[in-house]
Write a protein that holds these residues in place. Structure first.
Motif, mmCIF file in Angstrom:
data_model
loop_
_atom_site.group_PDB
_atom_site.id
_atom_site.type_symbol
_atom_site.label_atom_id
_atom_site.label_comp_id
_atom_site.label_asym_id
_atom_site.label_seq_id
_atom_site.Cartn_x
_atom_site.Cartn_y
_atom_site.Cartn_z
ATOM 1 N N GLU A 188 0.822 -1.193 0.000
ATOM 2 C CA GLU A 188 0.000 0.000 0.000
ATOM 3 C C GLU A 188 0.866 1.256 0.000
ATOM 4 N N GLU A 189 1.986 1.236 0.765
ATOM 5 C CA GLU A 189 2.864 2.389 0.805
ATOM 6 C C GLU A 189 3.524 2.612 -0.542
ATOM 7 N N GLU A 190 3.935 1.515 -1.202
ATOM 8 C CA GLU A 190 4.544 1.636 -2.510
ATOM 9 C C GLU A 190 3.555 2.205 -3.518
ATOM 10 N N GLU A 191 2.306 1.755 -3.427
ATOM 11 C CA GLU A 191 1.308 2.205 -4.377
ATOM 12 C C GLU A 191 1.029 3.697 -4.212
ATOM 13 N N ARG A 192 1.035 4.161 -2.938
ATOM 14 C CA ARG A 192 0.793 5.580 -2.717
ATOM 15 C C ARG A 192 1.914 6.414 -3.305
ATOM 16 N N GLU A 193 3.103 5.845 -3.415
ATOM 17 C CA GLU A 193 4.232 6.557 -3.984
ATOM 18 C C GLU A 193 4.253 6.490 -5.502
ATOM 19 N N GLY A 194 3.260 5.821 -6.097
ATOM 20 C CA GLY A 194 3.155 5.778 -7.542
ATOM 21 C C GLY A 194 4.119 4.829 -8.202
ATOM 22 N N LEU A 195 4.307 3.651 -7.610
ATOM 23 C CA LEU A 195 5.294 2.716 -8.123
ATOM 24 C C LEU A 195 4.674 1.603 -8.971
ATOM 25 N N ASN A 224 1.132 -4.082 -10.416
ATOM 26 C CA ASN A 224 0.312 -3.427 -11.427
ATOM 27 C C ASN A 224 -1.068 -3.144 -10.841
ATOM 28 N N ALA A 225 -1.810 -2.282 -11.498
ATOM 29 C CA ALA A 225 -3.153 -1.943 -11.024
ATOM 30 C C ALA A 225 -4.172 -2.216 -12.124
ATOM 31 N N ALA A 243 1.275 5.348 -12.776
ATOM 32 C CA ALA A 243 2.099 4.233 -13.238
ATOM 33 C C ALA A 243 3.086 4.709 -14.293
ATOM 34 N N ASN A 244 4.019 3.826 -14.620
ATOM 35 C CA ASN A 244 4.987 4.129 -15.675
ATOM 36 C C ASN A 244 4.305 4.253 -17.031
ATOM 37 N N GLN A 279 -2.948 13.260 -21.485
ATOM 38 C CA GLN A 279 -1.492 13.427 -21.456
ATOM 39 C C GLN A 279 -0.773 12.373 -20.604
ATOM 40 N N GLN A 280 -1.210 11.133 -20.731
ATOM 41 C CA GLN A 280 -0.537 10.032 -20.045
ATOM 42 C C GLN A 280 0.040 9.062 -21.084
ATOM 43 N N PRO A 281 1.122 8.359 -20.742
ATOM 44 C CA PRO A 281 1.733 7.410 -21.694
ATOM 45 C C PRO A 281 0.864 6.175 -21.877
ATOM 46 N N LEU A 282 -0.027 6.229 -22.845
ATOM 47 C CA LEU A 282 -0.959 5.138 -23.109
ATOM 48 C C LEU A 282 -0.303 4.157 -24.075
ATOM 49 N N HIS A 283 0.041 2.984 -23.562
ATOM 50 C CA HIS A 283 0.780 2.016 -24.379
ATOM 51 C C HIS A 283 -0.121 1.309 -25.378
#
Length: 412
Positions: free
Chosen positions: A30-37, A73-74, A130-131, A191-195
């Motif tokens: 949960e902490e990692e997810e809040r950091e946007g990982l 991943n989400a 996300a990336n 404006q997001q990197p949509l793969h």
């Protein structure tokens, strides 16, 4: 005493350092997810307030199963169905469960309204950064057909996402659609990197729609034909939405194609948007060389098509057209065009027949894997023909593809 005090001090410091290291090294998911990982966030946008609503329970159950073991991943779903007791909501599916469910709107909105889609997209990228991202479009679609971006009409010719806006228990297909131009502008503003965009809806793989979306995503995955209401097999396919290999799209297409419903497969293709402008140029050159100008349109009967019967056959297979006519100019002309085509259509799965809602007469054309390109294209037909072609001939002028492929220079 000094030695003992120093030893105790060093011991306390070591314990402190170890505690800090453990805290840093063992942070929760949960902490990692809040950091946007997140490596990738995939949004499944379910526009189901129409006659597809009855399929949603099973589809979402499959998505939950597919959410197991997808790592860092989400998987996020946006759901709008015809349940008057349930407002449209956003939720994350994680390890087979629904978490973080939020009713994003205070009323039953039209999910095919670009401003509402924009709000969903912004919520997802804010809460699940996300990336890169993937987008699954679930619902109805009719390809490139384009009228006004704001449509409240009893028409099936409006591209994507019909929303009847009434939670109608009769599951009607009326009121609002979103055309491809509006979809492209909405995704561009995000404006997001949509793969990738994976279209789990009918007739999405047409060159006109692909060209409209060329600047907002790297890949388009979908079918040029109709697909069954059951949609993709999400219990097995979902994990492949998070594949980060270069040819990730193969696992998505292969898994979808492996599903049979009533004995039928879904024909599929994958479009890389990188070279679409080169294909537009090559197509314009090829069509010009054929001398099809004004009312001198070709007879396309007998070629692979994906929509319409008799007077409304408007989605012909792009490769089938070129393979039939370009060799009349020269074999080199077809090879040159095909090289451009293959740089765009990077993968495809062939099906000789597919499920159809009485839109296709398979006896009216010859299917073959050699002719199948997996992407449709509209070629204007004679304006004097007593049919609906005049409407399509006028409508095609509103697409970016019309101008990029220089169809205007042909008098079309």
């Amino acid at each position: 005493m000094k030695y003992v005090e120093s030893y105790q001090t060093m011991k306390q410091l070591l314990l402190l350092f170890c505690s800090i290291a453990m805290l840093l090294g063992c942070s929760s998911d949960e902490e990692e997810e809040r950091e946007g990982l997140f490596q990738r966030t995939v949004l499944i946008y379910i526009s189901g307030e129409n006659n597809l609503s009855s399929f949603l329970r099973d589809e979402i159950a499959q998505m939950k199963t597919g959410s197991k073991g997808i790592g860092n991943n989400a998987l996020v779903i946006y759901v709008d169905d015809n349940n008057a007791q349930q407002l449209p909501y956003v939720a994350r599916l994680k390890e087979g469960k629904t978490v973080d469910s939020v009713a994003l709107f205070h009323e039953d909105v039209l999910s095919s309204d670009p401003k509402n889609m924009a709000q969903v997209l912004q919520y997802v990228s804010t809460h699940y950064p996300a990336n890169d991202y993937g987008l699954v479009l679930w619902g109805h679609a009719t390809g490139w057909f384009m009228e006004d971006s704001v449509v409240y009409a009893a028409s099936r010719r409006q591209a994507y996402g019909i929303d009847d806006g009434k939670n109608n228990p009769n599951n009607t297909n009326y009121r609002r659609w979103m055309n491809m131009y509006s979809l492209a502008k909405t995704l561009e503003a995000w404006q997001q990197p949509l793969h990738f965009i994976f279209a789990d809806c009918c007739h999405f793989q047409c060159i006109e729609s692909a060209y409209e979306l060329r600047n907002v995503t790297n890949y388009l995955i979908g079918s040029p034909a109709e697909i069954p209401g059951d949609g993709a097999p999400y219990h097995t396919l979902t994990k492949h939405l998070f594949d980060t290999t270069d040819e990730f799209y193969k696992s998505i297409a292969d898994t979808y194609f492996s599903q049979t419903i009533n004995g039928y497969h879904v024909p599929l293709s994958v479009i890389s948007t990188k070279h679409l402008e080169q294909l537009a140029w090559a197509t314009g050159k090829a069509l010009s060389s054929l001398g099809w100008t004004g009312d001198g349109c070709p007879d396309l009967r007998g070629l692979i098509h994906y929509n319409g019967k008799e007077k409304n056959e408007v989605m012909y297979d792009m490769n089938a057209i070129m393979q039939e006519y370009l060799p009349e100019v020269s074999e080199e002309a077809y090879k040159e065009w095909r090289m451009a085509f293959d740089s765009v259509v990077v993968y495809k799965k062939y099906a000789s027949r597919w499920m159809t809602n009485q839109l296709i007469d398979f006896n009216s054309f010859q299917m073959s894997e050699e002719a199948y390109g997996g992407v449709s294209m509209f070629v204007p037909q004679r304006r004097t023909t007593p049919s609906n072609y005049a409407k399509y001939n006028n409508m095609i002028e509103k697409t970016s593809w019309y101008w990029a492929a220089r169809l205007n220079e042909l008098g079309w």
